[in-house]
Write a protein that holds these residues in place. Structure first.
Motif: not given
Length: 274
Positions: A5-6, A47-53
Motif C-alpha cells: 500500500l505504501l 526497505n522503506q527508503l526506496i519507494q519513491t523513485k
C-alpha cells in the motif's frame, strides 16, 4: 500488504509529479546507520527508503554500506559521490543517484565546504567535514544539460553554514560558463528566516515558494523519529536557478505503523527545463 500500500501511494505521487514529460528531483537525509536508534535503526527502515523513485535525488548522511545498499536495490540507477572523511569510502556521503535511462553524467566531483575545498578539510566553526557533491547531467531525450549540487551544511557552526553556501556560489560562478540551469538541494540545517537561507534566496529560487501547484505536505522536514512532532522545522531544501520551471513541491510524510524511514522527510519537486 502494508508495504504494498505504501508503494502504491508513493508511486502515484511520483507519477503525478512526472506526467506530461515532467522530470522530478528529490533531496533526502536518510539518517546515518547507528544502533543507538533502536527500533529506528537502519535495518528496520531501509526497505522503506526506496519507494519513491524520482529521476534524480541526493542523499545526506549515507555511510558507505548504506549507499551500497541503495545502489544494489535501485537497479535502474547509478550514483556519484564519495565520503567526506577521505574522499573515498570513509564518512558520510552526499551522493547523487540518477536514472540511467533518462540521464547521462557529463562530469561530476565532490568538494569540501571549507577554506580549502579541494582537500579533505573542516571549515570555519564546523563540527566536522562537510561536502558538496555535484553532477552535470544531460537529458537523454532532449539533450538539455543542467547541474545538480547536493550539500549537507553543518549543524553546529553558523559561520560555516553561511560560508559554505558562498563556497558553492564561487564554484558555480567559476565553472558554469554556459549558464546552464542549476538544482541545489540538501540538508542545510538552517530555517527559512536564517542568514544562510536569506543569502541563498538572493541567488536562487526556493522551489516551495515558486511551485506552480500548491505545495503538499508539512512545512517542516525534520521530526527526529517522533510521530508526535509538529513538523514545523524546515531545514531541507531544493533551490533552482533560472531555466527551470517548478511545477510541484511536496514534503513527503511517509510512515509505517507510526515509524518513519528517516528522521527527515524527503522533499520532492516536479520541474521542466526551459
Amino acid at each position: 500488504m502494508r508495504y504494498l500500500l505504501l508503494l502504491i501511494v508513493l508511486l502515484v505521487t511520483v507519477t503525478n509529479c512526472t506526467e506530461q514529460g515532467q522530470s522530478s528531483a528529490m533531496t533526502y537525509n536518510i539518517r546515518y546507520a547507528t544502533e543507538r536508534d533502536g527500533i529506528n535503526s537502519w535495518e528496520h527502515r531501509k526497505n522503506q527508503l526506496i519507494q519513491t523513485k524520482p529521476d534524480v535525488f541526493g542523499i545526506q548522511e549515507g555511510l558507505h554500506h548504506q549507499v551500497q545498499y541503495l545502489d544494489s536495490a535501485l537497479t535502474d540507477y547509478k550514483y556519484v559521490g564519495v565520503g567526506w572523511d577521505d574522499g573515498n569510502t570513509g564518512g558520510e556521503y552526499t551522493a547523487i543517484f540518477y536514472k540511467t535511462n533518462k540521464l547521462d553524467v557529463v562530469d561530476s566531483d565532490t568538494f569540501w565546504l571549507s577554506e580549502t575545498p579541494d582537500t579533505v578539510s573542516v571549515g570555519w566553526d564546523a563540527s566536522m567535514e562537510r561536502i558538496t557533491t555535484w553532477a552535470r547531467f544531460k537529458e537523454r531525450e532532449s539533450n538539455k544539460e543542467f547541474w545538480v549540487f547536493n550539500a549537507h551544511l553543518d549543524h553546529i557552526g553558523a559561520q560555516s553554514r553561511l560560508n559554505s553556501l558562498k563556497v558553492i556560489r564561487q564554484f558555480i560562478d567559476e565553472n558554469n560558463e554556459d549558464r546552464l540551469p542549476i538544482i541545489l538541494m540538501g540538508d542545510f540545517n538552517a530555517e527559512p528566516e536564517s542568514d544562510p537561507i536569506t543569502y541563498l534566496n538572493w541567488l536562487m529560487d526556493d522551489t516551495r515558494t515558486i511551485s506552480k501547484r500548491k505545495p503538499k505536505g508539512p512545512v517542516g522536514t525534520f521530526h527526529g523519529f517522533d510521530p508526535e512532532h509538529p513538523l514545523d522545522r524546515r531545514i531541507d531544501y531544493i533551490f533552482v536557478s533560472s531555466g527551470i520551471e517548478v511545477l510541484s513541491y511536496e514534503a513527503i510524510l511517509e510512515q509505517n505503523e507510526g515509524h518513519f524511514p528517516s528522521d527527515h522527510l524527503p522533499v520532492l519537486v516536479g520541474y521542466l527545463l526551459d
